[in-house]
Design an enzyme around this catalytic site. Structure first.
Site, mmCIF file in Angstrom:
data_model
loop_
_atom_site.group_PDB
_atom_site.id
_atom_site.type_symbol
_atom_site.label_atom_id
_atom_site.label_comp_id
_atom_site.label_asym_id
_atom_site.label_seq_id
_atom_site.Cartn_x
_atom_site.Cartn_y
_atom_site.Cartn_z
ATOM 1 N N TYR A 199 -10.353 0.903 10.917
ATOM 2 C CA TYR A 199 -11.587 1.187 10.192
ATOM 3 C C TYR A 199 -12.187 0.158 8.977
ATOM 4 O O TYR A 199 -13.220 0.386 8.419
ATOM 5 C CB TYR A 199 -11.666 2.650 9.453
ATOM 6 C CG TYR A 199 -10.443 2.903 8.612
ATOM 7 C CD1 TYR A 199 -10.456 2.422 7.389
ATOM 8 C CD2 TYR A 199 -9.317 3.528 9.230
ATOM 9 C CE1 TYR A 199 -9.244 2.518 6.594
ATOM 10 C CE2 TYR A 199 -8.191 3.794 8.209
ATOM 11 C CZ TYR A 199 -8.197 3.469 6.838
ATOM 12 O OH TYR A 199 -7.286 3.495 6.069
ATOM 13 N N LYS A 200 -11.365 -0.845 8.611
ATOM 14 C CA LYS A 200 -11.727 -1.816 7.995
ATOM 15 C C LYS A 200 -12.374 -2.997 8.579
ATOM 16 O O LYS A 200 -13.536 -3.062 8.879
ATOM 17 C CB LYS A 200 -10.360 -2.412 6.995
ATOM 18 C CG LYS A 200 -9.731 -1.165 6.438
ATOM 19 C CD LYS A 200 -8.594 -1.792 5.681
ATOM 20 C CE LYS A 200 -7.690 -0.766 4.854
ATOM 21 N NZ LYS A 200 -8.515 0.063 3.752
ATOM 22 N N PHE A 217 0.922 -1.268 0.096
ATOM 23 C CA PHE A 217 0.064 -0.008 0.078
ATOM 24 C C PHE A 217 0.795 1.219 0.053
ATOM 25 O O PHE A 217 1.828 1.124 0.812
ATOM 26 C CB PHE A 217 -1.022 0.022 1.196
ATOM 27 C CG PHE A 217 -1.970 1.139 1.055
ATOM 28 C CD1 PHE A 217 -3.036 0.950 0.113
ATOM 29 C CD2 PHE A 217 -1.880 2.047 1.883
ATOM 30 C CE1 PHE A 217 -4.116 1.859 0.014
ATOM 31 C CE2 PHE A 217 -3.047 3.174 1.731
ATOM 32 C CZ PHE A 217 -3.913 3.088 0.805
ATOM 33 N N ARG A 276 -12.889 -4.752 -6.952
ATOM 34 C CA ARG A 276 -12.658 -5.432 -5.570
ATOM 35 C C ARG A 276 -13.717 -5.705 -4.797
ATOM 36 O O ARG A 276 -14.820 -4.845 -4.622
ATOM 37 C CB ARG A 276 -11.519 -4.506 -4.559
ATOM 38 C CG ARG A 276 -10.296 -4.449 -4.984
ATOM 39 C CD ARG A 276 -9.327 -4.024 -3.794
ATOM 40 N NE ARG A 276 -10.095 -3.057 -2.896
ATOM 41 C CZ ARG A 276 -9.535 -2.755 -1.832
ATOM 42 N NH1 ARG A 276 -8.379 -2.996 -1.622
ATOM 43 N NH2 ARG A 276 -9.855 -1.562 -1.147
ATOM 44 N N ASP A 313 2.318 -4.957 8.724
ATOM 45 C CA ASP A 313 1.028 -4.011 8.311
ATOM 46 C C ASP A 313 -0.148 -5.114 8.443
ATOM 47 O O ASP A 313 -0.270 -5.997 7.374
ATOM 48 C CB ASP A 313 1.133 -3.226 7.011
ATOM 49 C CG ASP A 313 0.125 -2.485 7.139
ATOM 50 O OD1 ASP A 313 -1.328 -2.865 7.489
ATOM 51 O OD2 ASP A 313 0.177 -1.261 6.507
#
Length: 429
Positions: free
Chosen positions: A226-227, A132, A388, A201
């Site tokens: 937040y995921k 990312f 996705r 991560d």
């Protein structure tokens, strides 16, 4: 076979799902089929009341007293201990604070300082080319500060690129584009074999796949809230350090909350013992309180089998999606870019779309209430534009998978995607 399952068959799977009652822990909008929990988790049903309680009673009535009476001051540690149960960490080893990028800056700085002492002369931070971007940006910044070099490799090259030049291996366990899972234990062992540290991560794995940091013998880990942790937009992130490293160095953002005694107001900094030294500024009380609601939705699965049960359902959902797409969307140029081996798949499926514009297809899906997301590539075969789809087993049903593929098939068959009108900026939320 999964590809022959009808909607009634999928409804029967939902009726027999031991995790089905967990869906009631969330507020899901009517008419929305949400397959984007890998970007932003659904709001826990408890979150609005909890936020209102913090604002109206704890802040409005308790005022400054609530740092003690409502336990605000220990929120980073309390929420951190709950997250620890999901990632194979122990009580007192995780704090929830700040943003992912900020926490990565802290732990990568510490890893670099350790490498300077333990392995002087090493100057390479090794990462994956498709990591990312924010992780790579933070690594670039620190490499410039310390005279290090960031080297990037393809996923399959990483093990072979670990050598005596590498100070730190920095990887995201689940790739945000493809959903491919790295072998955390194997790559950590390989890094240690050559004398490097391993920093992970967990943004796309915490709450999505079983993680055991101690079993993998990792050195550092960070992740977002937040995921899959369902903490809301901009939710605080978290940080973990292996106890063998925690007290060796100051982290660089030595703010007052990481002080050994913050309320003595010393002019000289003394870091707190343990992972609390990785705190910096004043905790985000409202954000942490809402994040705690999100983490609690995952902990509610513990009596039902915990992360192992969630993982089993996640794989069943993504297996069904892949099989249905292959059977019902054949001839439209779709291909999965994730691993063929289901055990190497995270809680998402990414599709390249050759016969249509992937962005327009996703916009057409969203217009029909099926929310996934789009990730742009560079136009090459190796990095195409992607559709996705995230499969969060806490609230995603088997009928949701069936209905999403139905919509996708109809959009491709009737070329509804050609009618999609869009703003490019809205694509990358």
């Amino acid at each position: 076979m999964a590809e022959t399952l009808t909607r009634d068959d999928c409804a029967a799977l939902d009726a027999s799902d031991p995790l089905r009652e967990l869906r009631s822990l969330f507020t899901l909008p009517e008419g929305v089929n949400y397959l984007d929990g890998n970007s932003l988790g659904v709001m826990p049903a408890a979150a609005p009341a909890r936020a209102a309680e913090v604002v109206q009673r704890e802040w409005g009535e308790g005022l400054i007293r609530s740092w003690n009476t409502a336990g605000w001051i220990t929120l980073p540690q309390r929420v951190g201990d709950k997250i620890a149960r999901l990632i194979g960490a122990r009580p007192g080893e995780v704090v929830a604070a700040d943003a992912t990028s900020v926490n990565l800056y802290k732990v990568l700085s510490a890893a670099i300082e350790i490498a300077k002492v333990d392995r002087p002369g090493r100057r390479v931070i090794l990462s994956e080319r498709s990591n990312f971007p924010t992780d790579l940006y933070i690594a670039q910044s620190l490499a410039r500060q310390h005279g290090f070099e960031l080297e990037l490799a393809a996923s399959h090259e990483i093990a072979d690129r670990l050598d005596d030049r590498v100070a730190v291996l920095m990887l995201t366990q689940v790739n945000y584009r493809t959903g491919a899972i790295h072998d955390m234990a194997g790559l950590t062992a390989r890094a240690h074999q050559v004398g490097a540290l391993a920093l992970w991560d967990l943004c796309h794995s915490a709450g999505a796949v079983p993680v055991d940091l101690h079993a993998a013998d990792a050195d550092f880990a960070i992740g977002c809230g937040y995921k899959y942790l369902n903490g809301g937009p901009g939710a605080p992130a978290f940080v973990w350090t292996h106890p063998r490293h925690t007290d060796r160095f100051w982290q660089p953002l030595s703010g007052w909350m990481g002080h050994a005694s913050p309320f003595t107001f010393d002019t000289a900094y003394r870091p707190a013992e343990g992972v609390s030294r990785y705190l910096c500024g004043t905790p985000s009380v409202i954000g942490l309180s809402v994040l705690e609601c999100g983490v609690d939705t995952l902990l509610a699965a513990e009596p039902l089998g915990g992360m192992a049960a969630l993982r089993a359902k996640s794989l069943a959902l993504s297996d069904l999606f892949i099989a249905q797409v292959e059977a019902r969307c054949a001839g439209h140029g779709l291909r999965s870019v994730g691993p063929a081996d289901r055990e190497r798949r995270g809680s998402q499926v990414s599709l390249a779309c050759a016969s249509a514009t992937a962005y327009a297809v996703m916009q057409a899906l969203i217009a029909r209430g099926v929310i996934g997301d789009f990730r742009a590539g560079d136009g090459s075969e190796a990095e195409p534009d992607l559709l996705r789809f995230g499969f969060t087993p806490l609230y995603t049903r088997f009928v949701d998978v069936h209905d999403a593929v139905t919509a996708l098939s109809e959009i491709l068959s009737t070329e509804q995607w050609r009618e999609a009108r869009f703003n490019q900026k809205a694509a990358v939320t």
